[in-house]
Design a protein around this motif. Sequence first.
Motif, PDB file in Angstrom:
ATOM      1  N   GLN A 188       0.817  -1.217   0.000  1.00 60.23           N
ATOM      2  CA  GLN A 188       0.000   0.000   0.000  1.00 60.23           C
ATOM      3  C   GLN A 188       0.854   1.273   0.000  1.00 60.23           C
ATOM      4  O   GLN A 188       0.326   2.369  -0.145  1.00 60.23           O
ATOM      5  CB  GLN A 188      -0.959  -0.005   1.198  1.00 60.23           C
TER       6      GLN A 188
ATOM      7  N   ASN B 203      -5.476   9.238   0.251  1.00 61.94           N
ATOM      8  CA  ASN B 203      -6.423   8.385  -0.466  1.00 61.94           C
ATOM      9  C   ASN B 203      -5.955   8.114  -1.899  1.00 61.94           C
ATOM     10  O   ASN B 203      -6.057   6.994  -2.405  1.00 61.94           O
ATOM     11  CB  ASN B 203      -7.812   9.024  -0.485  1.00 61.94           C
TER      12      ASN B 203
ATOM     13  N   LEU C 281      -2.983   5.701  -1.810  1.00 58.50           N
ATOM     14  CA  LEU C 281      -3.438   4.345  -1.492  1.00 58.50           C
ATOM     15  C   LEU C 281      -4.100   3.691  -2.700  1.00 58.50           C
ATOM     16  O   LEU C 281      -3.822   2.535  -3.039  1.00 58.50           O
ATOM     17  CB  LEU C 281      -4.424   4.380  -0.322  1.00 58.50           C
ATOM     18  N   GLU C 282      -4.978   4.412  -3.345  1.00 62.34           N
ATOM     19  CA  GLU C 282      -5.717   3.852  -4.477  1.00 62.34           C
ATOM     20  C   GLU C 282      -4.808   3.518  -5.651  1.00 62.34           C
ATOM     21  O   GLU C 282      -5.127   2.638  -6.456  1.00 62.34           O
ATOM     22  CB  GLU C 282      -6.810   4.823  -4.912  1.00 62.34           C
TER      23      GLU C 282
ATOM     24  N   GLY D  35      -3.817  -1.001  -3.859  1.00 60.81           N
ATOM     25  CA  GLY D  35      -5.001  -0.326  -4.388  1.00 60.81           C
ATOM     26  C   GLY D  35      -5.347  -0.801  -5.781  1.00 60.81           C
ATOM     27  O   GLY D  35      -6.523  -0.965  -6.124  1.00 60.81           O
TER      28      GLY D  35
ATOM     29  N   GLY E  36      -6.918  -4.044  -5.431  1.00 62.19           N
ATOM     30  CA  GLY E  36      -8.263  -3.850  -4.902  1.00 62.19           C
ATOM     31  C   GLY E  36      -9.245  -3.400  -5.965  1.00 62.19           C
ATOM     32  O   GLY E  36     -10.378  -3.890  -6.029  1.00 62.19           O
TER      33      GLY E  36
ATOM     34  N   ARG F  32     -10.735  -1.366  -0.203  1.00 60.93           N
ATOM     35  CA  ARG F  32     -10.119  -1.754   1.073  1.00 60.93           C
ATOM     36  C   ARG F  32     -10.753  -3.031   1.621  1.00 60.93           C
ATOM     37  O   ARG F  32     -10.061  -3.945   2.073  1.00 60.93           O
ATOM     38  CB  ARG F  32     -10.276  -0.622   2.095  1.00 60.93           C
TER      39      ARG F  32
ATOM     40  N   SER G 183      -9.046  -6.769   2.023  1.00 58.24           N
ATOM     41  CA  SER G 183      -9.031  -7.399   3.355  1.00 58.24           C
ATOM     42  C   SER G 183      -9.555  -8.826   3.293  1.00 58.24           C
ATOM     43  O   SER G 183      -9.000  -9.736   3.916  1.00 58.24           O
ATOM     44  CB  SER G 183      -9.862  -6.570   4.338  1.00 58.24           C
TER      45      SER G 183
ATOM     46  N   THR H 242      -4.951  -6.250   7.989  1.00 59.62           N
ATOM     47  CA  THR H 242      -5.027  -5.465   6.749  1.00 59.62           C
ATOM     48  C   THR H 242      -5.780  -4.164   6.976  1.00 59.62           C
ATOM     49  O   THR H 242      -5.348  -3.084   6.545  1.00 59.62           O
ATOM     50  CB  THR H 242      -5.723  -6.282   5.644  1.00 59.62           C
ATOM     51  N   MET H 243      -6.919  -4.261   7.664  1.00 55.04           N
ATOM     52  CA  MET H 243      -7.682  -3.050   7.949  1.00 55.04           C
ATOM     53  C   MET H 243      -6.900  -2.112   8.859  1.00 55.04           C
ATOM     54  O   MET H 243      -6.952  -0.885   8.715  1.00 55.04           O
ATOM     55  CB  MET H 243      -9.019  -3.421   8.591  1.00 55.04           C
TER      56      MET H 243
ATOM     57  N   LEU I 165      -4.463  -0.395   6.461  1.00 56.04           N
ATOM     58  CA  LEU I 165      -5.077   0.468   5.452  1.00 56.04           C
ATOM     59  C   LEU I 165      -5.800   1.668   6.048  1.00 56.04           C
ATOM     60  O   LEU I 165      -5.775   2.762   5.483  1.00 56.04           O
ATOM     61  CB  LEU I 165      -6.056  -0.341   4.599  1.00 56.04           C
ATOM     62  N   TYR I 166      -6.458   1.472   7.198  1.00 52.20           N
ATOM     63  CA  TYR I 166      -7.236   2.568   7.769  1.00 52.20           C
ATOM     64  C   TYR I 166      -6.425   3.479   8.685  1.00 52.20           C
ATOM     65  O   TYR I 166      -6.922   4.478   9.170  1.00 52.20           O
ATOM     66  CB  TYR I 166      -8.444   2.025   8.534  1.00 52.20           C
TER      67      TYR I 166
END
Length: 705
Positions: A539, A573, A576-577, A582, A585, A600, A604, A618-619, A622-623
């Motif tokens: 990420q 953001n 990450l994307e 990302g 994802g 996200r 996960s 993972t969360m 990522l968060y």
Amino acid sequence: MKKIIKIVLIGQPNVGKSLLINALSGADMKVGNFSGVTVEKAQAKMSYKDYELEIIDLPGTYSLEGYSQEEKISKSFIESGEYDVLVNVLDSTNLERNLLLSAQLLEKNKKTILALNMSDEAKKEGIDINYAGMSELLGVDVIGVSAHKKENLPALLDAIISVFEAGKRTNKRIFSDEIENEISLLKDFLEQKDDENIKALNLSLQEISILLLKGENELYQKLHNKAIWLELAPLLNEAKNRLYVQFETKSIKHIFASELNAFANGICAECVKYTKTAKTAHKADKILMNRFLGIPIFLFFMWVIFQLTFSLGQYPMDWIESGVGALQESVKTIINEEKNPEFVSLISDGIISGVGAVLSFLPNIVILFFGISLLETTGYMARVAYLLDGIFHRFGLHGKSFIAIVTGFGCSVPAFMAARTLKNPKDRLLTLFVTPFAQCGAKLPVFVLFCSAFAPEDQAGNWLFYIYIFGALMGLVCAKILRLTAFRGVDEPFVMELPKYRMPNWSLVWFSIYNKAKMYIKKAGTFILAASVLIWWAQTYPYNEQIRADFDSKIELATSDEAKDELETTKQNYLLEHSYLGTLGRFISPIFAPLGFEWRESVSLLTGLAAKEVVVATMGVLYSAGTELDETSTALSAKLKEAMSEQTALAFILFAMFYNPCLAATMVFRREAGGWRYVAWLFIFTFVVAYICAFGGILVYKFFT
């Protein structure tokens, strides 16, 4: 150098072998598999006097004549394994049944000791056992012990050494006059023949004669093509015909079964006196096993466990989360974030966030397993299996499936292995496919996380209870569907033993919880740590220095703090994307888009295929990546509530409940089911069920809101 004594422990289930080996060796056990098979064996080593004792604990078995893999392994090891002393562990409160196995072991004529465990409970129940008299009747040492209270264990160890040092002696396993007469005739014949093929069997003439009368297939095959068989076969047929007439049945199996019962009853009649009757257990069973009250009482117990799991676990969980947040802040302070932004991000956003998110749920894991261990060690869980047997049959499951499914609440790996006790291949496969619907301990952090974020404060425990109950109900529904389609057939009847009620063995409960907590922490410090670092890397890169520089220049030109914060959030953001994670994802997002999942959540779930704890890790990565942490935002649950709607959260929980188990469990499933094609079907089956349930959850939510 100390002499080595190799000891084998064997006994029927629920006689306390595991507790005895723990009491003897101080819980210094190693668990492995027998060579070439998946049946587990426990081994322990200890020193006593001038000897090194190596103890092997064979799987619990009711008989040496059974057909399960455990029974075959036990029989093979008893007959041809390398060991010095055989210790047969018995339940002193249920000797008649336990002596059935003892009688079969005595027929093998090994150096044997009978360890009558739970002698303290026998005294409480008014059971008076004449150990010396029993030893005289059987021709082997009989020692009364209590593994729970560690009573008389030195006497057992002394007896092992004494039997080891003594020469081989013949025990006093005797049969009825009719069978003894036929054994004697066969022995005389074999002795007169002095045949080399008979000598090559490496068995005594007594053992060979008994096996011939029993119709042992393996022995028949070895002798069938030998010259002696031409004379032996007619003699054997005559002997069996005489037994058929005398016992009024043409089933050798029934004849020797009645012999076993007669032998066990005779020993008990001579050596055991009963001065009390056990009324308490009957009174408890009238309530706990009542066909109307039994299941509601069980559900109430489980509700209490889940309430305690959440309410008591919330306090240490909050402490750990606060500690994780403080540790992240300390790392950013100690290590100059401006000079080492990537290294600080790795430590803070990768390792600490990922591993910390998983470790914060350790208290919940401990409380849940503590409650389940209490139900198991008191003898109550076996009664639940009996209660649910009728329901299981209606849905096409075998009664023994309950053992695997209950084990699945801890971990799917031993649960899949427990399914091997089912002899019917279709029953076994059906159980394997349904077992993942028991929500394993690794999923508990996911459920607790979402319940903390979205459930009302006083309802979180109830939500957790509903999750587990719904998972069980879906398992039954899917079992019925599979029974009517892929695994059609009639399941076999279920017979099981109900153990006596006992006070919880706190040392065994603690040992069980300690091992599970240790495994959880070990996984967090190894596999989850590696996964967190990998997720952080995916990420964070590609680093996109030009994009970072462009955003940083815009942030510098911003005139208000609000504008700067908004640009910083947009920057994080965007990065990450457009990271590797990302990109992955966004690639899989169309699959989950109907469920309302963003990239996200999709990633996960994908990483959760490796291990369900990785979903939370993972969360956590990522968060928390790139965000400013303070006392109001350290909890991952708070960030989830801000980023996700209740509808999406419900769909995520439902999908996480039912999709494919972790990688380790999948590998065990492949081995137990018998091939990769079953793994493919399991993946398809669980994915479809998870998707339908998640989508159905959305429709129900929309209907009621």
